[in-house]
Design an enzyme around this catalytic site. Structure first.
Site, PDB file in Angstrom:
ATOM      1  N   GLY A  13       0.815  -1.222   0.000  1.00  0.00           N
ATOM      2  CA  GLY A  13       0.000   0.000   0.000  1.00  0.00           C
ATOM      3  C   GLY A  13       0.839   1.258   0.000  1.00  0.00           C
ATOM      4  CB  CYS A  14       3.699   2.320   2.083  1.00  0.00           C
ATOM      5  SG  CYS A  14       2.804   2.204   3.651  1.00  0.00           S
ATOM      6  CB  THR A  15       5.227   0.438  -2.786  1.00  0.00           C
ATOM      7  OG1 THR A  15       6.156   0.018  -1.776  1.00  0.00           O
ATOM      8  CG2 THR A  15       5.952   0.574  -4.115  1.00  0.00           C
TER       9      THR A  15
END
Length: 152
Positions: free
Chosen positions: A45-47
């Site tokens: 998700g953060c990527t």
């Protein structure tokens, strides 16, 4: 204490992805800001979120805004993350979670995960929008829409 729309972005100092000191006073009150808190470098998700901000970064810059990502990862982790995904914006290390506490970013998943919250502030440093969602991809259009309204 959670920041709300209408509050000013607080002053803070952190290490950036190059290990240099970043002082919020160098940006707050000078240009619109998109400050987003995310759980961890190199997670799916953060990527996705970071790459979406990267892909729209020129749109934010064209509107005079700066994008700043903050997580508790080390500046060395941020450096690798930024290099691997060619992230052009500022990443800050909040290893002691002081900035997260200063903003009042809540935890998610029963307190197990650091929250994912985006703050958009106008050029005076006043918060105009807060978006709290674990849906990583939804933050970028919301932030860009707010920045566009500020540019009018």
């Amino acid at each position: 204490m959670e920041l709300k729309v209408g509050d000013k972005i607080p002053n803070f100092i952190a290490k950036d992805g190059n290990g240099n000191d970043f002082d919020s006073q160098d940006f707050v009150g000078k240009k619109p800001l998109v400050i987003y808190f995310y759980p961890k470098d190199n997670t799916p998700g953060c990527t996705t979120q970071a790459c979406s901000f990267r892909d729209q970064y020129e749109d934010f810059k064209d509107l005079g805004a700066e994008v700043i990502g903050i997580s508790s990862d080390s500046f060395e982790s941020h450096q690798k993350f930024a290099t691997q995904y060619k992230l052009p914006f500022i990443l800050l290390s909040d290893s002691d979670k002081k900035i997260r506490k200063l903003f009042g970013v809540p935890s998610n998943m029963f307190g197990l995960l650091p929250g994912r919250v985006t703050y958009v502030a106008d050029r005076n440093g006043e918060i105009q929008m807060i978006f709290d969602s674990m849906m990583a991809g939804k933050h970028i259009p919301k932030a860009l829409e707010t920045i566009k309204k500020l540019a009018l």
